[in-house]
Enzyme design. Structure first.
Site, PDB file in Angstrom:
ATOM      1  N   ASP A 158      -4.270  46.794 -23.055  1.00 33.77           N
ATOM      2  CA  ASP A 158      -3.577  46.350 -21.834  1.00 33.77           C
ATOM      3  C   ASP A 158      -4.078  47.150 -20.626  1.00 33.77           C
ATOM      4  O   ASP A 158      -4.305  46.602 -19.547  1.00 33.77           O
ATOM      5  CB  ASP A 158      -2.062  46.544 -21.989  1.00 33.77           C
ATOM      6  N   HIS A 186       4.006  46.987 -25.726  1.00 28.37           N
ATOM      7  CA  HIS A 186       2.843  46.090 -25.786  1.00 28.37           C
ATOM      8  C   HIS A 186       3.377  44.675 -26.000  1.00 28.37           C
ATOM      9  O   HIS A 186       3.440  44.170 -27.124  1.00 28.37           O
ATOM     10  CB  HIS A 186       1.915  46.496 -26.931  1.00 28.37           C
TER      11      HIS A 186
HETATM   12  P1  NAI Z   1      -5.453  38.794 -38.840  1.00 31.96           P
HETATM   13  O1  NAI Z   1      -4.387  37.861 -39.287  1.00 31.96           O
HETATM   14  O2  NAI Z   1      -6.848  38.308 -38.662  1.00 31.96           O
HETATM   15  O3  NAI Z   1      -5.510  40.032 -39.843  1.00 31.96           O
HETATM   16  C1  NAI Z   1      -4.387  40.696 -40.315  1.00 31.96           C
HETATM   17  C2  NAI Z   1      -4.745  41.294 -41.640  1.00 31.96           C
HETATM   18  O4  NAI Z   1      -3.636  42.075 -42.074  1.00 31.96           O
HETATM   19  C3  NAI Z   1      -5.013  40.233 -42.719  1.00 31.96           C
HETATM   20  O5  NAI Z   1      -6.215  40.527 -43.395  1.00 31.96           O
HETATM   21  C4  NAI Z   1      -3.798  40.360 -43.622  1.00 31.96           C
HETATM   22  O6  NAI Z   1      -4.064  40.023 -44.959  1.00 31.96           O
HETATM   23  C5  NAI Z   1      -3.474  41.849 -43.449  1.00 31.96           C
HETATM   24  N1  NAI Z   1      -2.136  42.218 -43.895  1.00 31.96           N
HETATM   25  C6  NAI Z   1      -1.006  41.478 -43.859  1.00 31.96           C
HETATM   26  N2  NAI Z   1      -0.001  42.165 -44.422  1.00 31.96           N
HETATM   27  C7  NAI Z   1      -0.503  43.367 -44.800  1.00 31.96           C
HETATM   28  C8  NAI Z   1       0.033  44.495 -45.460  1.00 31.96           C
HETATM   29  N3  NAI Z   1       1.300  44.528 -45.861  1.00 31.96           N
HETATM   30  N4  NAI Z   1      -0.770  45.552 -45.683  1.00 31.96           N
HETATM   31  C9  NAI Z   1      -2.067  45.527 -45.311  1.00 31.96           C
HETATM   32  N5  NAI Z   1      -2.645  44.472 -44.718  1.00 31.96           N
HETATM   33  C10 NAI Z   1      -1.873  43.409 -44.456  1.00 31.96           C
HETATM   34  O7  NAI Z   1      -4.910  39.457 -37.493  1.00 31.96           O
HETATM   35  P2  NAI Z   1      -5.754  40.266 -36.410  1.00 31.96           P
HETATM   36  O8  NAI Z   1      -6.201  39.338 -35.359  1.00 31.96           O
HETATM   37  O9  NAI Z   1      -6.738  41.117 -37.096  1.00 31.96           O
HETATM   38  O10 NAI Z   1      -4.607  41.171 -35.751  1.00 31.96           O
HETATM   39  C11 NAI Z   1      -4.014  42.206 -36.530  1.00 31.96           C
HETATM   40  C12 NAI Z   1      -2.761  42.702 -35.828  1.00 31.96           C
HETATM   41  O11 NAI Z   1      -3.105  43.376 -34.630  1.00 31.96           O
HETATM   42  C13 NAI Z   1      -1.792  41.584 -35.420  1.00 31.96           C
HETATM   43  O12 NAI Z   1      -0.480  42.042 -35.621  1.00 31.96           O
HETATM   44  C14 NAI Z   1      -2.064  41.426 -33.933  1.00 31.96           C
HETATM   45  O13 NAI Z   1      -0.963  40.874 -33.256  1.00 31.96           O
HETATM   46  C15 NAI Z   1      -2.309  42.879 -33.572  1.00 31.96           C
HETATM   47  N6  NAI Z   1      -3.009  43.095 -32.321  1.00 31.96           N
HETATM   48  C16 NAI Z   1      -2.554  44.095 -31.503  1.00 31.96           C
HETATM   49  C17 NAI Z   1      -3.184  44.397 -30.339  1.00 31.96           C
HETATM   50  C18 NAI Z   1      -2.690  45.510 -29.465  1.00 31.96           C
HETATM   51  O14 NAI Z   1      -3.212  45.636 -28.338  1.00 31.96           O
HETATM   52  N7  NAI Z   1      -1.720  46.327 -29.870  1.00 31.96           N
HETATM   53  C19 NAI Z   1      -4.360  43.624 -29.906  1.00 31.96           C
HETATM   54  C20 NAI Z   1      -4.796  42.627 -30.846  1.00 31.96           C
HETATM   55  C21 NAI Z   1      -4.133  42.393 -32.019  1.00 31.96           C
END
Ligand code: NAI
Length: 326
Positions: A158, A186
């Site tokens: 951000d 966030h």
């Molecule tokens: P994604 O859906 O591509 O990947 C998430 C991964 O987490 C998947 O491989 C899934 O199997 C895994 N997962 C689910 N439950 C789990 C558990 N209990 N233990 C370990 N792994 C688990 O999502 P993406 O795009 O990679 O985003 C990941 C997270 O980061 C989301 O929550 C997203 O909202 C967040 N995010 C936060 C940002 C920030 O600025 N704070 C910026 C971008 C994303």
């Protein structure tokens, strides 16, 4: 040199996998320090993790000593020096924020306990998985032997979004902009604050119109994630991974003189009247390895205070939903 162990949860996901290759290439600790990667995800993602491990091998990264691929929490968190908690339950259509909090609330108590019981007691944690601030609180509260200051949540994306937009508006280089702040959560209530921001040492407040700031800039920063999702049907990935590394590096190596960064850190003891016991984004400086200080004594005008409070209230409401998990 003893290798450092770096855990990435959700390592098979979009952000996690972008992070994996950068850490393996030496982006965290420079070009001398070997690392051992711990890649952790849920059972059904095991083939993805195995493929990732094969590709890492094929890259022949000189600093990558070993890769641990696992869906077992004790092995994943065992002896790790750094933990990037990226894996989270994704928000699905029709899900309320409350449902997301509940779903992720099932993940982060166990990960907090695992950090407490299995990781290096000096571990440093960056929570990326959303809702990042409240997930961070849950993890920290479930790790009673660790200090809350070992936990942080990501608002650097951000922060960098805001700096990037200001640079565009002012036809400037991002490196000439300092003292920009993201306060709060966030989420859509975060407060991008330019009241102390400078361009080449001069107040940005004097260079932009307040209506532009209030009606265009603030919503654009707050909604940037949703806008990316709308435009390309997929949320931020590489920018999230790069800003996670930047967040970590400023913590580890220190911040630039006469500037600060935004990080969500433990709010207890802050001097801005923000409630205790939250992970709230503040302007933060870092002086030496893994020390951080919330910048104190900034003048807060009425508009800023109101905006800071809105985000604080949202975080308090989130905490109320998951209080049973703390
Ligand atoms: P994604 O859906 O591509 O990947 C998430 C991964 O987490 C998947 O491989 C899934 O199997 C895994 N997962 C689910 N439950 C789990 C558990 N209990 N233990 C370990 N792994 C688990 O999502 P993406 O795009 O990679 O985003 C990941 C997270 O980061 C989301 O929550 C997203 O909202 C967040 N995010 C936060 C940002 C920030 O600025 N704070 C910026 C971008 C994303």
């Amino acid at each position: 040199m003893k290798p450092l162990r770096v855990l990435i949860t959700g390592a098979a996901g979009h952000v996690g996998s972008s992070l994996v290759y950068r850490v393996a290439a030496g982006d965290l600790f420079g070009l001398q320090q070997p690392v051992i990667l711990h890649l952790y995800d849920i059972d059904k993602m095991l083939p993805e993790l195995q493929g990732e491990m094969m590709e890492l091998g094929d890259c022949a990264f000189p600093l990558l000593k070993d890769v641990v691929v696992t869906t077992e929490i004790d092995e994943a968190f065992g002896d790790v020096d750094v933990a990037f908690l990226v894996g989270a339950f994704p928000r699905k259509k029709g899900m309320e924020r409350r449902d997301l909090l509940e779903a992720n609330g099932q993940i982060f108590p166990a990960q907090g306990k695992a950090l407490n019981d299995y990781s290096n007691p000096d571990v440093r944690v960056v929570v990326v998985g959303n809702p990042a601030n409240t997930n961070c609180l849950i993890a920290a509260k479930n790790a009673p032997d660790l200090n809350p200051s070992q936990f942080t949540a990501l608002t650097r994306l951000d922060h960098n979004r805001g700096v990037g937009m200001l640079a565009l508006k002012l036809d400037a280089y991002v490196s000439d902009i300092t003292k920009f702040t993201i306060w709060g959560n966030h989420s859509g209530t975060q407060f991008p604050d330019i009241s102390h921001a400078l361009l080449k040492g001069k107040p940005i407040n004097d260079m932009v119109d307040f209506d532009w700031y209030k009606d265009e800039f603030i919503p654009a920063v707050q909604q940037r994630g949703s806008e990316i999702l709308r435009v390309r049907g997929m949320s931020s990935t590489v920018s999230a991974a790069i800003c996670t590394i930047k967040h970590f590096k400023s913590w580890y190596y220190g911040t630039n003189d006469n500037d600060w960064v935004s990080k969500a850190v433990y709010s207890t003891g802050n001097s801005y009247g923000i409630a205790d016991d939250l992970y709230y984004s503040f302007p933060v400086t870092c002086d030496s390895e893994f020390e951080y200080t919330v910048v104190d004594g900034l003048e807060i005008n009425e508009f800023c205070e109101k905006m800071m409070k809105i985000s604080e209230q949202e975080l308090i409401a989130e905490r109320d939903v998951i209080r049973h998990l703390l």
